[in-house]
Scaffold this motif. Structure first.
Motif, short mmCIF file in Angstrom:
data_model
loop_
_atom_site.label_atom_id
_atom_site.label_comp_id
_atom_site.label_asym_id
_atom_site.label_seq_id
_atom_site.Cartn_x
_atom_site.Cartn_y
_atom_site.Cartn_z
N GLU A 85 -28.34 -122.90 14.46
CA GLU A 85 -28.34 -124.52 13.72
C GLU A 85 -28.77 -124.25 12.30
N VAL A 86 -29.38 -123.11 11.96
CA VAL A 86 -30.05 -122.84 10.75
C VAL A 86 -29.87 -121.69 10.40
N ALA A 87 -29.49 -121.65 9.20
CA ALA A 87 -29.26 -120.13 8.61
C ALA A 87 -30.50 -120.04 7.52
N ALA A 88 -31.56 -119.29 8.30
CA ALA A 88 -32.71 -118.83 7.66
C ALA A 88 -32.53 -117.64 6.82
N MET A 89 -32.31 -117.77 5.41
CA MET A 89 -32.05 -116.80 4.67
C MET A 89 -32.68 -117.03 3.27
N GLY A 115 -24.11 -108.91 -6.08
CA GLY A 115 -25.31 -109.13 -7.14
C GLY A 115 -26.60 -109.43 -6.91
N ASP A 116 -26.74 -110.19 -5.79
CA ASP A 116 -28.10 -110.62 -5.05
C ASP A 116 -28.13 -109.78 -3.55
N ASN A 117 -29.40 -109.82 -3.29
CA ASN A 117 -29.81 -109.48 -1.80
C ASN A 117 -29.81 -110.78 -1.37
N THR A 118 -29.66 -110.58 0.27
CA THR A 118 -29.74 -111.63 1.15
C THR A 118 -30.95 -111.22 1.91
N ILE A 119 -32.07 -111.78 2.28
CA ILE A 119 -33.08 -111.45 3.17
C ILE A 119 -32.88 -112.54 4.29
N PHE A 120 -32.56 -112.18 5.35
CA PHE A 120 -32.03 -112.90 6.64
C PHE A 120 -33.15 -112.85 7.67
N LEU A 121 -33.50 -113.82 8.48
CA LEU A 121 -34.49 -113.88 9.59
C LEU A 121 -33.56 -114.16 10.76
#
Length: 334
Positions: free
Chosen positions: A232-236, A294-300
């Motif tokens: 439901e939610v992309a926690a990033m 370019g960016d880093n993704t921090i994913f929960l």
């Protein structure tokens, strides 16, 4: 004599008819029955789903009224795009976890105790120290040679004679060689520091793994697909590599520790992973840092116990809050 005509029963009434027939001892009715909830929150039961309701999630029930199949609601293009992105993130998550799992197993299989780990460190450092001694010896010989070249050049200048091109080139080449040797020494010293730092991490990891061998096997839970409710939610959060991502990564660790009572099992610069859930009410958390162009993704991501209660827990308001609060907590907007 003609048979009596059969009563005409609307299909939408088959569920009620089935109940009557069961009570009357007529036996089970095999017609499928569906349950869904409309926009007003009203629950419907029928053997047919109206076309306007076909897009909604529904459950198929058996003769006892128990759910035997869940039919997902029709997905919007936005939902499909989100699912695709989540799949990519979880694929990278699995890769990072698999690599860490393999390193953990290799660490446990390579050493029986801390003494063996310490001997392996000493052996590596002794090898590098031997290389440093060789390079220092070579540098000293070049320094002596340079000194003799410079003395000859100084003698020629005192005699009023020119220093020819070959002599000047030899002096410059020897200086460059000395600089190369000095750079090599610096690289080897830096390698020693990295080995010592890695040893400190390996030693701590080795101690943790010895104390939690069982958790290493249980950690495979993260390789299984999560409940659909987690999509439901992309926690990033995205961040710039370097100081910004390091700050956000530190906030991610604090967030994990504040939102679950489960202790951390893995802590690296790419993975923050709690132990697996032990009870139905436990929510295990993992955060991974994924490199981008370019960016880093921090994913929960979340995992709950392998039970119906655990699945409900991961779909609960508490679990939704953990996902929805993640971004604001890391960006400092809470």
């Amino acid at each position: 004599m003609d048979a009596a005509p059969r009563p005409c029963v609307p299909r939408s009434g088959l569920w009620a008819l089935a109940v009557v027939m069961l009570l009357a001892g007529w036996g089970p009715v095999r017609a499928d029955t569906y349950r869904w909830v409309d926009e007003q929150g009203k629950v419907h039961y029928s053997d047919q789903v109206p076309p306007e309701e076909a897009k909604r999630e529904r459950a198929r029930l058996n003769e006892q009224g128990r759910r035997v199949e869940r039919v997902e609601a029709a997905k919007t293009p936005e939902q499909l795009a989100r699912e695709k992105q989540l799949k990519l993130w979880r694929t990278e998550q699995t890769r990072l976890l698999t690599e860490q799992h393999d390193r953990d197993l290799a660490l446990l299989r390579s050493f029986r105790n801390e003494e063996e780990l310490q001997r392996a460190l000493s052996s590596k450092l002794e090898t590098i120290d031997a290389q440093i001694k060789v390079v220092i010896s070579n540098r000293q010989r070049q320094e002596q040679y340079l000194q003799s070249l410079q003395q000859k050049a100084a003698g020629l200048e005192l005699q009023g004679k020119p220093v020819n091109k070959v002599q000047r080139d030899n002096i410059e080449a020897t200086r460059r060689q000395i600089a190369i040797h000095q750079g090599k020494i610096g690289s080897l010293e830096n390698e020693k520091k990295l080995i010592n730092d890695q040893f400190a991490r390996d030693l701590q990891r080795f101690r943790n793994l010895l104390a939690q061998r069982e958790e290493l096997e249980r950690s495979s839970l993260w390789h299984e697909p999560p409940p659909a409710a987690q999509d439901e939610v992309a926690a990033m959060v995205t961040c710039q590599p370097g100081a910004q991502c390091e700050r956000v990564w530190g906030l991610a660790k604090k967030y994990v520790q504040s939102r679950t009572s489960l202790p951390l099992f893995t802590e690296t610069d790419r993975i923050l992973q709690t132990v697996s859930p032990r009870a139905d009410q436990d929510i295990a958390l993992i955060v991974v840092r994924i490199d981008g162009k370019g960016d880093n993704t921090i994913f929960l991501d979340l995992r709950c116990a392998r039970s119906s209660l655990g699945e409900e827990n991961c779909a609960s308001a508490r679990a939704r809050a953990i996902r929805t609060d993640f971004r604001s907590a890391l960006l400092g907007t809470m």
